[in-house]
Design an enzyme around this catalytic site. Structure first.
Site, PDB file in Angstrom:
ATOM      1  N   CYS A  84      37.258  39.016  42.544  1.00  0.00           N
ATOM      2  CA  CYS A  84      38.482  38.159  43.014  1.00  0.00           C
ATOM      3  C   CYS A  84      39.233  37.508  41.745  1.00  0.00           C
ATOM      4  O   CYS A  84      38.319  36.424  41.209  1.00  0.00           O
ATOM      5  CB  CYS A  84      37.733  37.301  44.094  1.00  0.00           C
ATOM      6  SG  CYS A  84      39.095  36.192  44.760  1.00  0.00           S
ATOM      7  N   HIS A 110      35.674  39.148  48.025  1.00  0.00           N
ATOM      8  CA  HIS A 110      35.474  40.426  47.441  1.00  0.00           C
ATOM      9  C   HIS A 110      35.227  40.284  45.882  1.00  0.00           C
ATOM     10  O   HIS A 110      35.716  39.299  45.327  1.00  0.00           O
ATOM     11  CB  HIS A 110      36.903  41.507  47.258  1.00  0.00           C
ATOM     12  CG  HIS A 110      38.051  40.722  46.887  1.00  0.00           C
ATOM     13  ND1 HIS A 110      38.357  41.049  45.518  1.00  0.00           N
ATOM     14  CD2 HIS A 110      38.788  39.753  47.113  1.00  0.00           C
ATOM     15  CE1 HIS A 110      39.556  40.445  45.224  1.00  0.00           C
ATOM     16  NE2 HIS A 110      39.738  39.351  45.905  1.00  0.00           N
TER      17      HIS A 110
END
Ligand code: CO
Length: 211
Positions: free
Chosen positions: A101, A98
């Protein structure tokens, strides 16, 4: 009421709601699990596999760690992978990173996080080193961070293909397909980055014979 007590109360309410909707729900799920997907994701609380894919219990077998890493000496991850591929016979393995992060971000600086985290994050520094030229052409730090998140996911998918677990399943059953995805915390959308399957040529150095 303590915060954890709210979790238990909510659990009761959830279980009652499920049974109200479908009286056989737990009975059926307790018999067997046949998930089609293995999800290797980040431990980040904002990236829950089932919720962001609108799937139900029983649909996704899940492993999560800091920055969704596939490390060839990680007995925990390898046990999950072996079980999912050999016994559950999943058709797809998804590595989902993601943007934003914290683990990837931490690997981009020089701070000493002390030994255990240093060890873990070193794996992401190795990804950076591998793609250093490409990354250093990106002058904007946020964009470089986004790119490292994507490259990290790609590299972890490649790590999966280096395991005899995946190579064996590819050879005999032409599955699973491997996917590298990145989830956006800001828009909730998943971006597919990279794919591999049994037809993909992998570096001969990592190919096992006698599978
Ligand atoms: Co993360």
């Amino acid at each position: 009421m303590y915060t954890y007590e709210k979790l238990l109360l909510e659990n009761k309410a959830w279980a009652q709601e499920k049974v109200a909707d479908d009286p056989q729900y737990f009975e059926r799920l307790s018999q067997i699990q046949r998930p089609e997907f293995l999800w290797i994701g980040c431990s980040d609380s904002r990236v829950p596999a089932n919720e962001i894919t609108n799937t139900q219990p029983g649909e996704i077998f899940v492993h999560r760690n800091v920055a969704n890493l596939v490390i060839h000496t990680d007995v925990n991850l390898l046990s999950v992978l072996e079980f999912a591929v050999q016994h559950l016979k999943v058709k797809h393995v998804i590595v989902c990173g993601h943007y934003g992060c914290g683990g990837v971000k931490a690997a981009m600086d020089n701070h000493n996080y002390n030994q255990v985290l240093n060890m873990w994050l070193r794996n992401i520094k190795d990804v950076y080193r591998l793609y250093r030229e490409e990354l250093q052409q990106i002058k904007n730090e946020d964009l470089r961070f986004d790119k490292l998140v994507e490259l990290n996911v790609k590299e972890q998918v490649i790590h999966l293909a280096k395991t005899s677990i995946i190579q064996k399943a590819w050879k005999h059953e032409q599955r699973p397909q491997l996917h590298g995805w990145v989830y956006g915390l800001k828009d909730g959308l998943i971006k597919p980055i990279f794919e591999m399957d049994h037809t993909t040529e992998i570096d001969p150095l990592y190919q096992y014979d006698d599978l």
